[in-house]
Design a protein around this motif. Structure first.
Motif, PDB file in Angstrom:
ATOM      1  N   PRO A   1      45.164  46.272  32.585  1.00  0.00           N
ATOM      2  CA  PRO A   1      43.730  45.999  32.736  1.00  0.00           C
ATOM      3  C   PRO A   1      43.118  46.724  33.941  1.00  0.00           C
ATOM      4  O   PRO A   1      43.750  46.831  34.996  1.00  0.00           O
ATOM      5  CB  PRO A   1      43.673  44.487  32.926  1.00  0.00           C
ATOM      6  CG  PRO A   1      44.922  43.976  32.297  1.00  0.00           C
ATOM      7  CD  PRO A   1      45.949  45.039  32.582  1.00  0.00           C
ATOM      8  N   GLU A   2      41.908  47.199  33.738  1.00  0.00           N
ATOM      9  CA  GLU A   2      41.172  47.910  34.781  1.00  0.00           C
ATOM     10  C   GLU A   2      39.773  47.323  34.902  1.00  0.00           C
ATOM     11  O   GLU A   2      39.292  46.659  33.981  1.00  0.00           O
ATOM     12  CB  GLU A   2      41.071  49.389  34.422  1.00  0.00           C
ATOM     13  CG  GLU A   2      42.400  50.093  34.348  1.00  0.00           C
ATOM     14  CD  GLU A   2      42.261  51.553  33.952  1.00  0.00           C
ATOM     15  OE1 GLU A   2      41.153  51.990  33.565  1.00  0.00           O
ATOM     16  OE2 GLU A   2      43.273  52.259  34.031  1.00  0.00           O
ATOM     17  N   PRO A   3      39.095  47.605  36.009  1.00  0.00           N
ATOM     18  CA  PRO A   3      37.718  47.127  36.162  1.00  0.00           C
ATOM     19  C   PRO A   3      36.845  47.608  35.002  1.00  0.00           C
ATOM     20  O   PRO A   3      37.012  48.713  34.498  1.00  0.00           O
ATOM     21  CB  PRO A   3      37.267  47.770  37.472  1.00  0.00           C
ATOM     22  CG  PRO A   3      38.533  48.004  38.237  1.00  0.00           C
ATOM     23  CD  PRO A   3      39.570  48.327  37.194  1.00  0.00           C
ATOM     24  N   GLY A   4      35.963  46.741  34.579  1.00  0.00           N
ATOM     25  CA  GLY A   4      35.030  47.084  33.515  1.00  0.00           C
ATOM     26  C   GLY A   4      35.535  46.762  32.124  1.00  0.00           C
ATOM     27  O   GLY A   4      34.811  46.921  31.153  1.00  0.00           O
ATOM     28  N   GLY A   5      36.768  46.294  32.013  1.00  0.00           N
ATOM     29  CA  GLY A   5      37.318  45.968  30.704  1.00  0.00           C
ATOM     30  C   GLY A   5      37.081  44.514  30.343  1.00  0.00           C
ATOM     31  O   GLY A   5      36.276  43.818  30.963  1.00  0.00           O
TER      32      GLY A   5
ATOM     33  N   TRP B   1      43.498  42.832  36.920  1.00  0.00           N
ATOM     34  CA  TRP B   1      43.346  44.273  37.132  1.00  0.00           C
ATOM     35  C   TRP B   1      44.531  44.816  37.920  1.00  0.00           C
ATOM     36  O   TRP B   1      44.957  44.249  38.911  1.00  0.00           O
ATOM     37  CB  TRP B   1      42.065  44.582  37.883  1.00  0.00           C
ATOM     38  CG  TRP B   1      40.798  44.229  37.148  1.00  0.00           C
ATOM     39  CD1 TRP B   1      40.684  43.813  35.855  1.00  0.00           C
ATOM     40  CD2 TRP B   1      39.490  44.230  37.690  1.00  0.00           C
ATOM     41  NE1 TRP B   1      39.376  43.564  35.554  1.00  0.00           N
ATOM     42  CE2 TRP B   1      38.610  43.813  36.667  1.00  0.00           C
ATOM     43  CE3 TRP B   1      38.957  44.534  38.938  1.00  0.00           C
ATOM     44  CZ2 TRP B   1      37.240  43.703  36.853  1.00  0.00           C
ATOM     45  CZ3 TRP B   1      37.585  44.423  39.120  1.00  0.00           C
ATOM     46  CH2 TRP B   1      36.734  44.018  38.086  1.00  0.00           C
ATOM     47  N   GLY B   2      45.090  45.903  37.441  1.00  0.00           N
ATOM     48  CA  GLY B   2      46.201  46.550  38.115  1.00  0.00           C
ATOM     49  C   GLY B   2      47.573  46.044  37.702  1.00  0.00           C
ATOM     50  O   GLY B   2      48.582  46.631  38.055  1.00  0.00           O
TER      51      GLY B   2
END
Length: 144
Positions: free
Chosen positions: A19-23, A30-31
């Motif tokens: 997962p990343e920012p904006g998902g 995230w990360g």
């Protein structure tokens, strides 16, 4: 960490979610990385991952002390019967490069390794491959 993620991506039918920012995933994820058997490339909605990598403490999971820079932990579901042979005795849940029961999910058959290194990377990869094959077998049983 990237080496382990790349290795799992090479398993036939593996689906790795990072997962990343904006998902669509919450910020706390995230990360991190989540490993599934999903030959169709779609993250299963009703199946737990067979392995994960976490890069920070979670509210109910801080015994591994993952918040300092450069610390991360790989977690693998090995099953309750395999756990005693892999991680037994007394241990420091924040120790690096040691196979340990997961601080929260150990009783459910999960092991973990903080910052796998020379002593444990081979074991971690072997356990992830075995967990992947077990997930593949479960998926085949569900289909039949």
């Amino acid at each position: 960490m990237e080496q382990i993620i790349a290795t799992v991506r090479g398993f036939e039918g593996a689906h790795v979610v990072v997962p990343e920012p904006g998902g669509d995933f919450p910020e706390i994820a995230w990360g991190d990385a989540f490993f599934y058997y999903a030959p169709d490339g779609v993250m299963p909605r009703t199946t737990q991952p067979y392995g994960t990598i976490v890069t920070k403490n979670y509210p109910d999971d801080s015994a591994s002390d993952l918040d300092p820079p450069g610390r991360w932990r790989v977690n693998v579901h090995v099953g309750r019967t395999a756990l005693p042979g892999l991680a037994g005795g007394r241990y420091d849940l924040a120790a690096a490069d040691v196979v340990l029961p997961h601080p929260v999910y150990g009783p459910l058959g999960w092991i973990c390794v903080v910052n796998p290194g020379e002593r444990t990377t081979g074991t971690v990869v072997r356990l992830l491959r075995e967990a992947h094959e077990a997930a593949r077998a479960r998926a085949a049983r569900r289909r039949s």
